[in-house]
Design a protein around this motif. Structure first.
Motif, PDB file in Angstrom:
ATOM      1  N   VAL B 266      31.044  52.988  46.487  1.00 24.50           N
ATOM      2  CA  VAL B 266      30.982  54.451  46.554  1.00 24.50           C
ATOM      3  C   VAL B 266      29.728  54.899  47.286  1.00 24.50           C
ATOM      4  CG1 VAL B 266      30.753  56.545  45.177  1.00 24.50           C
ATOM      5  CG2 VAL B 266      32.403  54.801  44.514  1.00 24.50           C
ATOM      6  N   SER B 267      28.604  54.274  46.979  1.00 23.89           N
ATOM      7  CA  SER B 267      27.376  54.674  47.687  1.00 23.89           C
ATOM      8  C   SER B 267      26.656  53.423  48.165  1.00 23.89           C
ATOM      9  CB  SER B 267      26.480  55.516  46.783  1.00 23.89           C
ATOM     10  OG  SER B 267      26.206  54.823  45.596  1.00 23.89           O
ATOM     11  N   PRO B 268      27.104  52.920  49.312  1.00 23.06           N
ATOM     12  CA  PRO B 268      26.534  51.676  49.834  1.00 23.06           C
ATOM     13  C   PRO B 268      25.038  51.776  50.102  1.00 23.06           C
ATOM     14  CG  PRO B 268      28.021  52.719  51.427  1.00 23.06           C
ATOM     15  CD  PRO B 268      28.165  53.447  50.160  1.00 23.06           C
ATOM     16  N   LYS B 269      24.573  53.003  50.340  1.00 26.89           N
ATOM     17  CA  LYS B 269      23.145  53.171  50.631  1.00 26.89           C
ATOM     18  C   LYS B 269      22.285  52.860  49.417  1.00 26.89           C
ATOM     19  CE  LYS B 269      22.691  56.486  54.347  1.00 26.89           C
ATOM     20  NZ  LYS B 269      22.328  57.876  54.639  1.00 26.89           N
ATOM     21  N   SER B 270      22.860  53.048  48.226  1.00 26.24           N
ATOM     22  CA  SER B 270      22.051  52.919  47.013  1.00 26.24           C
ATOM     23  C   SER B 270      22.101  51.518  46.429  1.00 26.24           C
ATOM     24  CB  SER B 270      22.524  53.922  45.965  1.00 26.24           C
ATOM     25  OG  SER B 270      22.731  55.176  46.529  1.00 26.24           O
ATOM     26  N   ALA B 271      22.592  50.534  47.199  1.00 25.98           N
ATOM     27  CA  ALA B 271      22.763  49.186  46.643  1.00 25.98           C
ATOM     28  C   ALA B 271      21.475  48.669  46.009  1.00 25.98           C
ATOM     29  CB  ALA B 271      23.245  48.243  47.727  1.00 25.98           C
ATOM     30  N   LYS B 272      20.363  48.882  46.716  1.00 26.07           N
ATOM     31  CA  LYS B 272      19.086  48.376  46.201  1.00 26.07           C
ATOM     32  C   LYS B 272      18.701  49.075  44.916  1.00 26.07           C
ATOM     33  CE  LYS B 272      16.515  46.454  50.026  1.00 26.07           C
ATOM     34  NZ  LYS B 272      15.593  46.805  51.107  1.00 26.07           N
ATOM     35  N   LYS B 273      18.936  50.390  44.922  1.00 25.38           N
ATOM     36  CA  LYS B 273      18.585  51.207  43.758  1.00 25.38           C
ATOM     37  C   LYS B 273      19.379  50.742  42.541  1.00 25.38           C
ATOM     38  CE  LYS B 273      18.302  56.223  43.201  1.00 25.38           C
ATOM     39  NZ  LYS B 273      18.656  57.426  43.956  1.00 25.38           N
ATOM     40  N   ILE B 274      20.683  50.478  42.759  1.00 28.17           N
ATOM     41  CA  ILE B 274      21.535  50.055  41.656  1.00 28.17           C
ATOM     42  C   ILE B 274      21.027  48.743  41.089  1.00 28.17           C
ATOM     43  CG2 ILE B 274      23.868  49.266  41.094  1.00 28.17           C
ATOM     44  CD1 ILE B 274      24.826  51.233  43.323  1.00 28.17           C
ATOM     45  N   GLN B 275      20.669  47.827  42.000  1.00 27.10           N
ATOM     46  CA  GLN B 275      20.169  46.534  41.567  1.00 27.10           C
ATOM     47  C   GLN B 275      18.929  46.701  40.695  1.00 27.10           C
ATOM     48  OE1 GLN B 275      19.490  44.092  44.934  1.00 27.10           O
ATOM     49  NE2 GLN B 275      19.611  42.183  43.776  1.00 27.10           N
ATOM     50  N   LYS B 276      18.028  47.559  41.167  1.00 24.68           N
ATOM     51  CA  LYS B 276      16.782  47.795  40.433  1.00 24.68           C
ATOM     52  C   LYS B 276      17.082  48.375  39.054  1.00 24.68           C
ATOM     53  CE  LYS B 276      13.139  48.979  43.350  1.00 24.68           C
ATOM     54  NZ  LYS B 276      12.523  50.083  44.103  1.00 24.68           N
ATOM     55  N   LEU B 277      18.019  49.348  39.036  1.00 23.56           N
ATOM     56  CA  LEU B 277      18.347  50.001  37.769  1.00 23.56           C
ATOM     57  C   LEU B 277      18.944  49.004  36.789  1.00 23.56           C
ATOM     58  CD1 LEU B 277      19.828  53.305  39.152  1.00 23.56           C
ATOM     59  CD2 LEU B 277      17.903  53.131  37.607  1.00 23.56           C
ATOM     60  N   MET B 278      19.800  48.094  37.298  1.00 15.25           N
ATOM     61  CA  MET B 278      20.421  47.140  36.387  1.00 15.25           C
ATOM     62  C   MET B 278      19.383  46.199  35.808  1.00 15.25           C
ATOM     63  SD  MET B 278      23.316  48.139  35.856  1.00 15.25           S
ATOM     64  CE  MET B 278      24.131  46.964  34.798  1.00 15.25           C
ATOM     65  N   GLU B 279      18.339  45.924  36.579  1.00 15.28           N
ATOM     66  CA  GLU B 279      17.271  45.081  36.030  1.00 15.28           C
ATOM     67  C   GLU B 279      16.596  45.760  34.851  1.00 15.28           C
ATOM     68  OE1 GLU B 279      14.872  44.023  39.411  1.00 15.28           O
ATOM     69  OE2 GLU B 279      16.582  42.890  40.206  1.00 15.28           O
ATOM     70  N   THR B 280      16.416  47.090  34.965  1.00 13.51           N
ATOM     71  CA  THR B 280      15.793  47.787  33.840  1.00 13.51           C
ATOM     72  C   THR B 280      16.736  47.805  32.641  1.00 13.51           C
ATOM     73  OG1 THR B 280      16.576  49.906  34.618  1.00 13.51           O
ATOM     74  CG2 THR B 280      14.382  49.278  35.293  1.00 13.51           C
ATOM     75  N   VAL B 281      18.055  47.805  32.902  1.00  8.15           N
ATOM     76  CA  VAL B 281      19.002  47.752  31.783  1.00  8.15           C
ATOM     77  C   VAL B 281      18.823  46.446  31.031  1.00  8.15           C
ATOM     78  CG1 VAL B 281      21.443  47.695  31.142  1.00  8.15           C
ATOM     79  CG2 VAL B 281      20.666  49.278  32.878  1.00  8.15           C
ATOM     80  N   LYS B 282      18.634  45.355  31.786  1.00 11.13           N
ATOM     81  CA  LYS B 282      18.403  44.051  31.142  1.00 11.13           C
ATOM     82  C   LYS B 282      17.179  44.115  30.242  1.00 11.13           C
ATOM     83  CE  LYS B 282      20.357  40.984  34.564  1.00 11.13           C
ATOM     84  NZ  LYS B 282      19.964  40.351  35.806  1.00 11.13           N
ATOM     85  N   ASP B 283      16.126  44.754  30.746  1.00 12.09           N
ATOM     86  CA  ASP B 283      14.908  44.868  29.933  1.00 12.09           C
ATOM     87  C   ASP B 283      15.186  45.613  28.644  1.00 12.09           C
ATOM     88  OD1 ASP B 283      13.712  43.610  31.964  1.00 12.09           O
ATOM     89  OD2 ASP B 283      12.729  45.371  32.813  1.00 12.09           O
TER      90      ASP B 283
END
Lengths: 206, 294
Positions: B266-283
């Motif tokens: 849906v938002s290919p531009k935000s791929a990096k952002k999504i990755q970063k956010l998922m890391e915080t979810v793990k935390d």
């Protein structure tokens, strides 16, 4: 941290520079229409020195025929002070080697900080015989989405003219604009701006 | 007399379209009417009808150049073009022509809100001086204080607005947000529940409720809300991302990964952002409780 970007208007056609995302050059006198919002009017502008009648007001008056003319010891600089911390994306300067000769800046340094005491260099730029509006990012840190550069959040922005063409002493700057980032409507909690009207229409009351 | 739905943004899309039709009928039946036309101009502003809005403004101006309605319509036209200073000039003129017109002050406040919070607050307060029951101004003040992170002040003003207009789901959602930031999850959830009940088609309050439920670890209910939202607005990255997060917190890694893939589509531009956010979810999973704000 500084990066020096070589700029040569003779060797470039505009599309090439746009693709690089480094410099946008508009070889016109009037300020070009750019997608970034002008935030300069929020700030207090001052300059290191000026000749009477050629003060900092000439930078903002949208008139390409008036210019700031420094009149004092080097380095010459323009200071833009915002009342609060603000995101700055780009700077747009109108310089004309054709009109100003040895008064044309050749090397600029952009500094940012929270007060005049803690300014740090965020960007260094060298120019080669510029003519027209030159727009560049204030930071050299790449943005999150892999395109463009991150905006800088600062209270104060300072443009220092390190050198002029042909070792000129005083300097002329015909116009300057401070541009903010393209508004990203993401609120503080939500990672992405809402796009669907089913969400957007409930975001605000007016 | 036609019933005029005064506050388009608080209603569903269909109602907004109805409001527009009602106003068009008003203009046809009573072309020289000035009364309520400032509301019509705001409706057109919401619908982003640049041409119609400009036309309305010009007509009103030629009907009565000294009416506050005309200048509000002109101000809205400029506001839609993002010409902030011009819009402010027009709203100021409307205020001068009719100092009892609270709406002119409120709109000026909305123009100031991104630039100068103190000026915005002043404008909203002037609106309240003209009309203390003008809930839009109470809402505006709440928003100003929320931006200044003065949570309790924000809640007070939002609650005042909601008192005046109790059936407005957007306002309830705002009160809920302020309560949430104060740290009262149960209270916020109750408000979001009420807002969803009042206006089931309001996607934003449902989304906020889902986020609240996630932070209260009631993942099943959150997933139900989010799946509903995903089906009604499939392009909204926030929903997809929260759904991915909820699936992961339940332990459904497969569905979570699937959602993340969709989010990237849906938002290919935000791929990096999504990755970063998922890391915080793990935390979050490791650290347990989320940090509270405010």
């Amino acid at each position: 941290m500084s990066t020096v970007v070589q700029f040569s208007p003779l060797a470039t056609d505009p599309p090439a520079t746009v693709a690089e995302g480094v410099f946008l050059v508009h070889s016109i006198k009037r300020p070009p229409a750019l997608p970034w919002p002008d935030i300069g009017h929020l700030a207090k502008w001052s300059v290191s020195s000026f000749k009477f009648g050629f003060g900092p007001e000439c930078l903002q008056d949208q008139d390409p025929d008036t210019f700031w003319h420094s009149d004092g010891p080097q380095p010459h600089f323009i200071t833009v002070e915002f009342p609060r911390k603000i995101a700055v994306q780009k700077l747009s300067l109108y310089l004309s080697y054709k009109l100003d000769d040895s008064y044309t800046p050749a090397a600029l340094s952009v500094r940012a900080g929270t007060s005049p005491g803690d300014l740090q260099e965020v960007r260094a730029v060298t120019l080669d015989r510029p003519d027209g509006w030159i727009t560049f990012d204030v930071s050299a840190e790449p943005g999150d989405d892999g395109e463009g550069f991150k905006p800088i959040h600062a209270y104060i922005l300072q443009v220092i003219i390190l050198a002029n063409h042909m070792n000129g002493k005083d300097t002329h700057v015909r116009g300057m604009r401070v541009l903010g980032p393209i508004e990203d409507q993401a609120s503080w909690d939500d990672p992405f701006p809402f796009v669907d009207p089913k969400f957007k229409m409930y975001e605000h009351i007016r | 007399m036609l019933a005029v739905p005064i506050h388009p943004r608080t209603r569903s899309y269909q109602v907004v379209a109805q409001a527009e039709r009602a106003f068009q009928a008003v203009r046809a039946l009573d072309p020289y009417r000035l009364w309520d036309m400032e509301v019509y101009s705001t409706l057109l502003w919401h619908l982003q009808r640049t041409v119609q809005l400009s036309f309305l403004a010009q007509e009103l101006l030629s009907i009565e150049p000294r009416s506050s309605q005309a200048w509000i319509a002109i101000g809205n036209t400029f506001s839609l073009q993002k010409e902030r200073s011009q819009a402010l000039t027009c709203f100021r003129r409307a205020q001068q022509l009719d100092p009892t017109c609270a709406y002119a002050f409120t709109l000026a406040g909305h123009e100031f809100i991104d630039e100068d919070l103190d000026k915005a607050i002043l404008s909203f307060q002037m609106a309240l001086r003209a009309d203390a029951r003008h809930y839009n101004a109470w809402y505006g003040l709440g928003t100003c204080y929320l931006r200044k992170s003065k949570i309790r002040m924000a809640e007070y003003h939002y609650r005042k607005a909601a008192e005046i207009h109790p059936n407005n789901a957007v306002l309830l959602g705002c009160v809920g947000m302020a309560v949430e930031r104060r740290g009262d999850r149960e209270g916020a959830l109750a408000l979001f529940n009420e807002a969803v009940k009042l206006s089931p088609e309001n996607a934003l309050v449902r989304y906020r409720r889902a986020k609240m439920l996630i932070s209260m670890k009631r993942y099943e209910s959150a997933v139900r809300d989010l799946e509903h939202l995903r089906d009604s607005s499939p392009d909204e990255s926030n929903v997809i991302f929260q759904l991915a997060r909820a699936y992961r917190l339940i332990g459904d890694e497969v569905k979570s990964a699937q959602m993340l893939a969709i989010a990237r589509d849906v938002s290919p531009k935000s791929a990096k952002k999504i990755q970063k956010l998922m890391e915080t979810v793990k935390d979050e999973e490791v650290g347990g409780e989320e940090m509270d704000e405010g």
